[in-house]
Design an enzyme around this catalytic site. Sequence first.
Site, PDB file in Angstrom:
ATOM      1  N   CYS A 170       0.816  -1.210   0.000  1.00  0.00           N
ATOM      2  CA  CYS A 170       0.000   0.000   0.000  1.00  0.00           C
ATOM      3  C   CYS A 170       0.852   1.263   0.000  1.00  0.00           C
ATOM      4  O   CYS A 170       0.380   2.330  -0.378  1.00  0.00           O
ATOM      5  CB  CYS A 170      -0.952   0.005   1.197  1.00  0.00           C
ATOM      6  SG  CYS A 170      -0.119  -0.069   2.799  1.00  0.00           S
ATOM      7  N   ILE A 222      -6.348  -6.598   6.829  1.00  0.00           N
ATOM      8  CA  ILE A 222      -7.646  -6.700   7.488  1.00  0.00           C
ATOM      9  C   ILE A 222      -7.555  -7.604   8.716  1.00  0.00           C
ATOM     10  O   ILE A 222      -8.154  -7.320   9.758  1.00  0.00           O
ATOM     11  CB  ILE A 222      -8.710  -7.218   6.500  1.00  0.00           C
ATOM     12  CG1 ILE A 222      -9.004  -6.160   5.435  1.00  0.00           C
ATOM     13  CG2 ILE A 222      -9.983  -7.616   7.230  1.00  0.00           C
ATOM     14  CD1 ILE A 222      -9.593  -4.862   5.974  1.00  0.00           C
TER      15      ILE A 222
END
Length: 423
Positions: free
Chosen positions: A55, A197
């Site tokens: 990311c 997550i």
Amino acid sequence: MAVWALGLNHTTAPLDLRGRFAFALDQLTPTLHSLRSSFGASRHPDVEAAIISTCNRTEIYCAADHAALDHTVGWLAESGGVAPALLRSHAYTLENDQAARHAFRVASGLDSMVLGEAQILGQMKDAVRAAESAGALGSTLNQLFQRSFAVAKEVRTATEIGAHSISMAAASVRLASQLFEDLQQTRVLFVGAGEMIDLAATHFAARSPKSMVIANRTLERGEKLASRFGGEAMRLADLPGRLAEFDIVISCTASTLPLIGLGAVERALKQRKHRPMFMVDLAVPRDIEPEVKALSDVYLYTVDDLAQVVQQGQAQRQAAVAQAEVIIDAGVQSFMHWLGQRGTVPLIQQLNAQTDAWRAAEMARAKKLLAKGEDVDAVLEAMSRGLTQKMLHGAMAELHAGDAAAREQTAQTIARLFLRKER
């Protein structure tokens, strides 16, 4: 052998540009094949390559006889649909020792948004496994990355670089707790079921929210993660209809297009009678349309927005950076020494082949003489003399060639090679 790297990260490129160059783990094999084939066998045969995509960064590492940075920039720009000049303005290019130093710093957590974070090391190992599976990892890059992992381990065990580290997931919980007085009264939706997550769900679970739901494209994988936290799983397709149920939404998938649009959030807010929603988009490219941030009852944060939060504790870790850099310096020197030795491998192979040929020729000649009944001692004497003459012939010829200065330099080299005294 040359090693080079091309990359862009959270300090050099905005989020939307980084999103153009994000590669999911299952995309790495075809992407690596495309990159390697683009070099052309005639110009750059056997180019080694690996791609790290997270990311916060996308980095390409390559190794070949000669560096080809311009070509690598052109290929990446084309893959992202941008002009090479635009990519260059937001990217960094590194060669040899600087490329190695950068890889070591990344693995050690010194180049991360969260100084000292350990997640990048696992992501690098995934990237190396993907490159190896794709047949793109040769001995040079394998050495570079294995040494990166060893340096990272030493940095983490010998310094306090990871102390007081605040992860993206922990930062999300911290921000959410500033908006909601009691997280135990909130309903949390996690979109995706990957490592980030998993980490975020772990942090939120510690605050015991009223409910936790995992929305994932593959229901089975979502159920597996949800079961660990006593949560519920749902299909990603059901997300728009249920969005209004949740106070907190944390999203991180590998989707190339936004999964949560402005219209869906507006409808959800209307159903919620404009009770606030806290949303964190940890995906690159974005999972949530950026226009959502303009809605008055939504608090949307991206990975770049979390920078100030995760930098807390930076001062406590700075003292360890100097220690880590010393370890990295030693690692770089060791790798460059190994890389330099790699340049002599072809010569060593040629020398071994030549001496094997001489030995085979003299052995064959000796066997013929023995078969004719020649004296064994005489045959051995002739064989040993033949071998030494073959080995010294080139050196002797060079001693008689060139001018006086050249002969003197040759003489010194030959003396150093052949007249070394045993210690």
